[in-house]
Write a protein that holds these residues in place. Structure first.
Motif, short mmCIF file in Angstrom:
data_model
loop_
_atom_site.label_atom_id
_atom_site.label_comp_id
_atom_site.label_asym_id
_atom_site.label_seq_id
_atom_site.Cartn_x
_atom_site.Cartn_y
_atom_site.Cartn_z
N TRP A 42 0.83 -1.22 -0.05
CA TRP A 42 -0.04 0.06 -0.05
C TRP A 42 0.83 1.25 -0.17
O TRP A 42 0.64 2.31 -0.69
CB TRP A 42 -0.93 -0.11 1.17
CG TRP A 42 -1.69 1.27 1.26
CD1 TRP A 42 -1.50 2.20 2.24
CD2 TRP A 42 -2.75 1.67 0.39
NE1 TRP A 42 -2.29 3.36 2.01
CE2 TRP A 42 -3.32 3.10 1.20
CE3 TRP A 42 -3.47 1.16 -0.50
CZ2 TRP A 42 -4.30 3.70 0.40
CZ3 TRP A 42 -4.64 1.72 -1.10
CH2 TRP A 42 -4.99 3.15 -0.64
N LEU A 44 3.40 2.30 -1.48
CA LEU A 44 3.87 2.42 -2.87
C LEU A 44 2.64 3.18 -3.47
O LEU A 44 3.19 3.82 -4.47
CB LEU A 44 4.13 1.29 -3.51
CG LEU A 44 5.48 0.29 -3.05
CD1 LEU A 44 5.64 -0.80 -3.92
CD2 LEU A 44 6.69 1.16 -3.21
N PHE A 45 1.39 3.33 -3.07
CA PHE A 45 0.63 3.90 -3.96
C PHE A 45 0.06 4.98 -3.38
O PHE A 45 -0.74 5.88 -4.07
CB PHE A 45 -0.64 2.92 -3.93
CG PHE A 45 -0.55 1.67 -4.64
CD1 PHE A 45 -0.65 1.64 -6.19
CD2 PHE A 45 -0.12 0.39 -4.25
CE1 PHE A 45 -0.69 0.22 -6.74
CE2 PHE A 45 0.12 -0.72 -4.85
CZ PHE A 45 -0.19 -0.66 -6.04
N PRO A 48 1.32 8.42 -5.19
CA PRO A 48 1.11 8.40 -6.74
C PRO A 48 -0.46 8.82 -6.80
O PRO A 48 -0.81 9.66 -7.51
CB PRO A 48 1.19 7.19 -7.23
CG PRO A 48 2.39 6.66 -6.53
CD PRO A 48 2.20 6.87 -5.00
N TRP A 102 -9.03 -4.57 -5.34
CA TRP A 102 -7.89 -3.85 -6.03
C TRP A 102 -8.38 -3.43 -7.56
O TRP A 102 -7.69 -2.34 -7.93
CB TRP A 102 -6.85 -4.97 -6.41
CG TRP A 102 -5.63 -4.74 -4.95
CD1 TRP A 102 -6.05 -4.54 -3.84
CD2 TRP A 102 -4.17 -4.52 -5.12
NE1 TRP A 102 -4.92 -4.38 -3.10
CE2 TRP A 102 -3.80 -4.36 -3.92
CE3 TRP A 102 -3.30 -4.83 -6.24
CZ2 TRP A 102 -2.61 -4.51 -3.50
CZ3 TRP A 102 -2.07 -4.86 -5.75
CH2 TRP A 102 -1.59 -4.53 -4.55
N ILE A 166 6.12 -4.09 -8.64
CA ILE A 166 5.18 -2.91 -8.50
C ILE A 166 5.55 -1.81 -8.56
O ILE A 166 4.89 -0.89 -9.26
CB ILE A 166 4.36 -3.31 -6.84
CG1 ILE A 166 3.63 -4.61 -7.06
CG2 ILE A 166 3.70 -1.95 -6.72
CD1 ILE A 166 2.89 -4.91 -5.63
N ILE A 170 4.12 0.82 -11.48
CA ILE A 170 3.60 2.10 -10.99
C ILE A 170 4.59 3.23 -11.99
O ILE A 170 3.66 4.20 -12.63
CB ILE A 170 3.75 2.53 -9.64
CG1 ILE A 170 2.75 1.63 -9.14
CG2 ILE A 170 3.42 4.01 -9.44
CD1 ILE A 170 2.97 1.75 -7.41
N LYS A 171 5.65 3.09 -11.90
CA LYS A 171 6.50 4.18 -12.79
C LYS A 171 6.12 4.10 -14.42
O LYS A 171 6.11 5.07 -15.06
CB LYS A 171 7.83 3.96 -12.59
CG LYS A 171 8.18 4.46 -11.25
CD LYS A 171 9.93 4.28 -11.00
CE LYS A 171 10.20 4.55 -9.74
NZ LYS A 171 11.67 4.37 -9.33
N TYR A 175 -0.06 3.92 -11.32
CA TYR A 175 -0.67 2.88 -10.09
C TYR A 175 -1.99 2.33 -10.54
O TYR A 175 -2.39 1.19 -9.91
CB TYR A 175 -0.86 3.69 -9.02
CG TYR A 175 -2.16 4.63 -8.87
CD1 TYR A 175 -3.17 4.06 -8.61
CD2 TYR A 175 -2.08 6.03 -9.47
CE1 TYR A 175 -4.53 4.82 -8.21
CE2 TYR A 175 -3.36 6.72 -9.34
CZ TYR A 175 -4.46 6.18 -8.74
OH TYR A 175 -5.58 6.96 -8.79
N GLU A 176 -2.91 2.80 -11.36
CA GLU A 176 -4.12 2.37 -11.86
C GLU A 176 -3.93 0.76 -12.59
O GLU A 176 -4.67 -0.20 -12.01
CB GLU A 176 -4.91 3.10 -12.52
CG GLU A 176 -5.35 4.49 -12.03
CD GLU A 176 -4.16 5.57 -12.59
OE1 GLU A 176 -4.71 6.56 -12.69
OE2 GLU A 176 -3.21 5.12 -12.94
N THR A 178 -1.52 -0.99 -12.20
CA THR A 178 -0.75 -1.82 -11.29
C THR A 178 -1.82 -2.63 -10.30
O THR A 178 -1.76 -3.82 -10.15
CB THR A 178 0.42 -1.15 -10.61
OG1 THR A 178 1.09 -0.63 -11.36
CG2 THR A 178 1.11 -2.12 -9.60
N PHE A 179 -2.84 -1.61 -9.95
CA PHE A 179 -3.79 -2.23 -8.89
C PHE A 179 -4.48 -3.34 -10.02
O PHE A 179 -4.95 -4.39 -9.18
CB PHE A 179 -4.65 -1.27 -8.63
CG PHE A 179 -4.77 -0.44 -7.44
CD1 PHE A 179 -4.39 -1.08 -6.32
CD2 PHE A 179 -4.38 1.00 -7.23
CE1 PHE A 179 -3.98 -0.60 -5.03
CE2 PHE A 179 -4.16 1.56 -6.01
CZ PHE A 179 -3.96 0.89 -4.91
#
Length: 448
Positions: A42, A44-45, A48, A102, A166, A170-171, A175-176, A178-179
């Motif tokens: 979490w 990590l998100f 972003p 998610w 992850i 994200i990069k 992040y969307e 990735t989820f």
């Protein structure tokens, strides 16, 4: 004594190939690993999401608190369902909910939707977590510390292998995406393995030599709720969990405030940004510590092990407060903090099952596990305290004091109280059953 109700381990008239202790344990560990990122990934998100919507860290972190609360406070109900119907339907349902959560996070465009997704994910993760730990306690009555530790290690270290993927996704993809990708993949794996889970046969405990100090007496949940020992363990669980949850949720923001999130760190020839390095190491150590301290507690006693680990955690947090602004020290000391913290998820369930028996192990351990949800309510205050004081020092000092107090309680309060309760339960069991009872000398040896 009453007969233990168990789910049959036969399918279509044949013995299930999955109905063995180690197969069940491995499947449980994998299921735990698949839900680990809902909590440990979490952090990590957070940044972003904040960068896209500007909701603020504190508001976003409420979702984390909602997740932990729903993950923990409903576990007693889920544990009751496991004790009554077996682990399979509960884990399958939990896997579905985790995947859905998610997917919802991927499309959440408002804080209410983010909070709803957190609640859905919490219910699903709690169903999987409580079931797998309770199942391990039942399949390994002679090595509960090790079994609970290995199972909990899946949750603690399960995200270690996916931290870098992850972060990179994200990069590169946002992040969307990735989820969405990880949510669907993890949910499907839990669903498939959940179909293979089963309760042990009723005879397993009679055939096993219990760990020193463990009782065959089975206390009902209502009886456990009236026990002062339970509430003492609950308080200790809250004290220990609060500091670790703060570190889990706030590690990204802490690193950013210290200017370390992108600072390169080289250890043993490997160079990574400090935050990514810390997350990877922390997840590994947070997983390794659970079977290690669980195994140690099988040998030297639960309370003695608690004292060692809790005191180590207090020292680690204090050192992080003093030296954590250096990139290498930040990586190493956060690793120490997670190593000394993660063992609570093996020590407390094992201690609970030793004290109150196997029959209602999932329900009783689930009631104790709600302490994690109570501790999660304290996490947002770490942001408030930091904002008002301008630094993380006050938060670190409070967490250090809480851990030191828990260490004191383990050795000087819980230890004698549990020994007295064990003797009382031994007498009750002897009165109910003609089976041999654990001698008082064995009970006292287990807590010395």
């Amino acid at each position: 004594m009453e007969e233990v109700q168990v789910e049959t381990t036969k399918q279509h008239g044949k013995q299930s190939p999955f109905a063995s202790p180690w197969v069940q344990l491995v499947f449980g560990v994998i299921c735990m690993a698949m839900i680990a990122n809902l909590q440990y990934g979490w952090t990590l998100f957070v940044n972003p999401i904040d960068e896209k919507y500007g909701w603020g860290r504190t508001a976003i972190q409420i979702a984390f608190t909602i997740f932990v609360v729903t993950e923990t406070w409903l576990v007693p109900i889920e544990g009751y369902l496991v004790d009554k119907f077996g682990p399979r339907p509960v884990v399958v349902g939990g896997g579905l909910l985790c995947g859905i959560a998610w997917v919802m996070n991927a499309y959440a465009s408002s804080l209410p939707m983010l909070y709803v997704a957190a609640a859905v994910g919490g219910v699903g993760a709690g169903a999987v977590y409580g079931t797998c730990v309770g199942n391990a306690l039942k399949w390994f009555p002679d090595r509960r510390g090790l079994a609970a530790g290995l199972t909990a290690a899946g949750f603690g270290a399960g995200s270690a292998l996916t931290v870098v993927p992850i972060a990179n996704m994200i990069k590169s993809s946002g992040y969307e995406n990735t989820f969405l990708t990880f949510g669907l993949g993890q949910g499907i794996i839990v669903l498939v393995l959940g179909l293979a889970l089963a309760n042990p046969p009723a005879s397993i405990e009679a055939l096993k030599k219990l760990a020193p100090g463990a009782m065959r007496y089975n206390a009902k949940p209502t009886e456990v709720m009236r026990s002062p020992v339970f509430w003492l363990m609950y308080l200790m669980f809250v004290l220990m969990a609060a500091g670790g949850l703060m570190a889990t949720a706030q590690l990204g923001p802490i690193a950013k405030d210290y200017g370390l999130d992108q600072a390169p760190v080289s250890i043993l020839g490997l160079t990574l940004p400090a935050l990514t390095f810390a997350l990877a190491i922390d997840r590994v150590l947070n997983g390794v510590t659970r079977p290690v301290f669980g195994w140690i507690s099988d040998k030297i006693g639960r309370e003695n092990t608690m004292f060692i680990a809790f005191a180590m955690e207090a020292a680690g947090i204090y050192a992080l407060a003093k030296f954590g602004q250096h990139p290498v020290a930040f990586v190493i000391l956060t690793g120490l903090v997670f190593f000394a913290w993660g063992e609570i998820y093996s020590l407390f369930p094992a201690t609970c099952a030793d004290t109150y028996g196997s029959k209602y192990a999932a329900t009783n351990a689930g009631m104790l596990y709600t302490a994690k949800g109570t501790a999660a309510l304290l996490v947002p205050f770490s942001s408030i305290i930091t904002t008002s004081t301008g630094s993380w020092q006050a938060v670190f000092m409070i967490a250090c004091a809480m851990n030191a107090f828990a260490a004191f309680l383990a050795l000087f309060v819980l230890k004698p109280m549990r020994a007295r309760l064990a003797q009382r339960y031994a007498n009750d069991y002897k009165a109910e059953s003609s089976e041999p009872v654990v001698k008082a000398a064995d009970l006292s040896r287990s807590t010395t």
